[in-house]
Write a protein that holds these residues in place. Structure first.
Motif, mmCIF file in Angstrom:
data_model
loop_
_atom_site.group_PDB
_atom_site.id
_atom_site.type_symbol
_atom_site.label_atom_id
_atom_site.label_comp_id
_atom_site.label_asym_id
_atom_site.label_seq_id
_atom_site.Cartn_x
_atom_site.Cartn_y
_atom_site.Cartn_z
ATOM 1 N N HIS A 36 18.655 12.007 6.189
ATOM 2 C CA HIS A 36 19.606 10.894 6.305
ATOM 3 C C HIS A 36 20.255 10.870 7.694
ATOM 4 N N ILE A 37 20.582 12.047 8.204
ATOM 5 C CA ILE A 37 21.167 12.126 9.545
ATOM 6 C C ILE A 37 20.144 11.689 10.583
ATOM 7 N N ARG A 38 18.923 12.165 10.436
ATOM 8 C CA ARG A 38 17.877 11.798 11.402
ATOM 9 C C ARG A 38 17.602 10.295 11.378
ATOM 10 N N GLU A 39 17.628 9.700 10.180
ATOM 11 C CA GLU A 39 17.445 8.248 10.063
ATOM 12 C C GLU A 39 18.543 7.522 10.841
ATOM 13 N N ILE A 71 18.074 5.052 14.077
ATOM 14 C CA ILE A 71 18.578 3.670 14.081
ATOM 15 C C ILE A 71 19.465 3.457 15.307
ATOM 16 N N ARG A 72 20.353 4.408 15.580
ATOM 17 C CA ARG A 72 21.270 4.279 16.720
ATOM 18 C C ARG A 72 20.567 4.303 18.067
ATOM 19 N N THR A 73 19.534 5.132 18.195
ATOM 20 C CA THR A 73 18.919 5.323 19.506
ATOM 21 C C THR A 73 17.788 4.343 19.787
ATOM 22 N N THR A 82 17.312 -3.906 14.506
ATOM 23 C CA THR A 82 18.390 -4.760 14.012
ATOM 24 C C THR A 82 18.076 -5.294 12.622
ATOM 25 N N ILE A 83 16.959 -4.883 12.054
ATOM 26 C CA ILE A 83 16.580 -5.336 10.713
ATOM 27 C C ILE A 83 17.366 -4.581 9.640
ATOM 28 N N ASN A 84 17.718 -3.331 9.909
ATOM 29 C CA ASN A 84 18.418 -2.521 8.915
ATOM 30 C C ASN A 84 19.748 -3.164 8.523
ATOM 31 N N ARG A 85 20.086 -3.100 7.257
ATOM 32 C CA ARG A 85 21.368 -3.626 6.769
ATOM 33 C C ARG A 85 22.515 -2.719 7.182
ATOM 34 N N MET A 86 22.244 -1.411 7.173
ATOM 35 C CA MET A 86 23.280 -0.426 7.493
ATOM 36 C C MET A 86 22.784 0.459 8.625
ATOM 37 N N SER A 111 19.171 11.640 22.061
ATOM 38 C CA SER A 111 18.078 10.741 21.722
ATOM 39 C C SER A 111 16.941 11.557 21.147
ATOM 40 N N TYR A 112 16.650 11.367 19.866
ATOM 41 C CA TYR A 112 15.578 12.091 19.217
ATOM 42 C C TYR A 112 14.296 11.276 19.189
ATOM 43 N N HIS A 113 14.331 10.082 19.691
ATOM 44 C CA HIS A 113 13.176 9.191 19.599
ATOM 45 C C HIS A 113 11.963 9.833 20.277
ATOM 46 N N GLY A 114 10.879 9.934 19.523
ATOM 47 C CA GLY A 114 9.642 10.461 20.059
ATOM 48 C C GLY A 114 9.526 11.972 20.000
#
Length: 154
Positions: free
Chosen positions: A118-121, A125-127, A132-136, A149-152
């Motif tokens: 959940h934290i990683r999700e 989303i933040r990074t 912008t599709i996510n509701r939350m 930044s954990y992306h990638g």
């Protein structure tokens, strides 16, 4: 430490005088190296954080404890049946007339522990600029994590 006859005993005595307990481990055997009774699981088999891109350039980021294909099928079914309450991605696709690019969906990272997933999700989303599709925004976590930044990365 690995046991080596004649050497390990001397090291053990020296360390014991210094108050350090020593334990021996067996070295790897050929059987340990060659024997793998289970096939490795594919990357999208288990709990993960995933992304589904849309034809508009945005993407949906989610998490699941099940195989990714099972969750993708739920998103597809919700989109086809216009069940917008079941999926933010279905809502976006139906209201905006966009098409999710199912073939480009992917597991971003495998995370077996629910809380960590959940934290990683939330961090994904933040990074990610195109999310912008996510509701939350996912799990509420401190803004101090924004600089990470954990992306990638896995």
């Amino acid at each position: 430490m690995p046991y080596v006859q004649g050497v390990s005993e001397k090291v053990c005595r020296f360390l014991n005088r210094a108050g350090v307990k020593t334990y021996y481990s067996r070295s790897k055997k050929l059987r340990d190296i060659l024997s793998h009774p289970k096939d490795p699981q594919p990357k999208d088999h288990g709990p993960c954080v995933y992304s589904i891109p849309c034809s508009c350039g945005e993407q949906y980021i989610g998490q699941t404890k099940r195989p990714l294909q099972v969750r993708l099928n739920e998103h597809k079914k919700a989109t086809e049946n216009k069940k917008i309450e079941k999926s933010a991605l279905a809502e976006h696709a139906c209201k905006e007339g966009h098409e999710p690019i199912w073939d480009d969906s992917k597991s971003l990272v495998q995370v077996p522990h629910k809380g960590t997933r959940h934290i990683r999700e939330a961090l994904e989303i933040r990074t990610n600029e195109n999310t912008t599709i996510n509701r939350m925004d996912g799990k509420k976590i401190s803004r101090m994590w924004n600089s990470l930044s954990y992306h990638g990365k896995s």
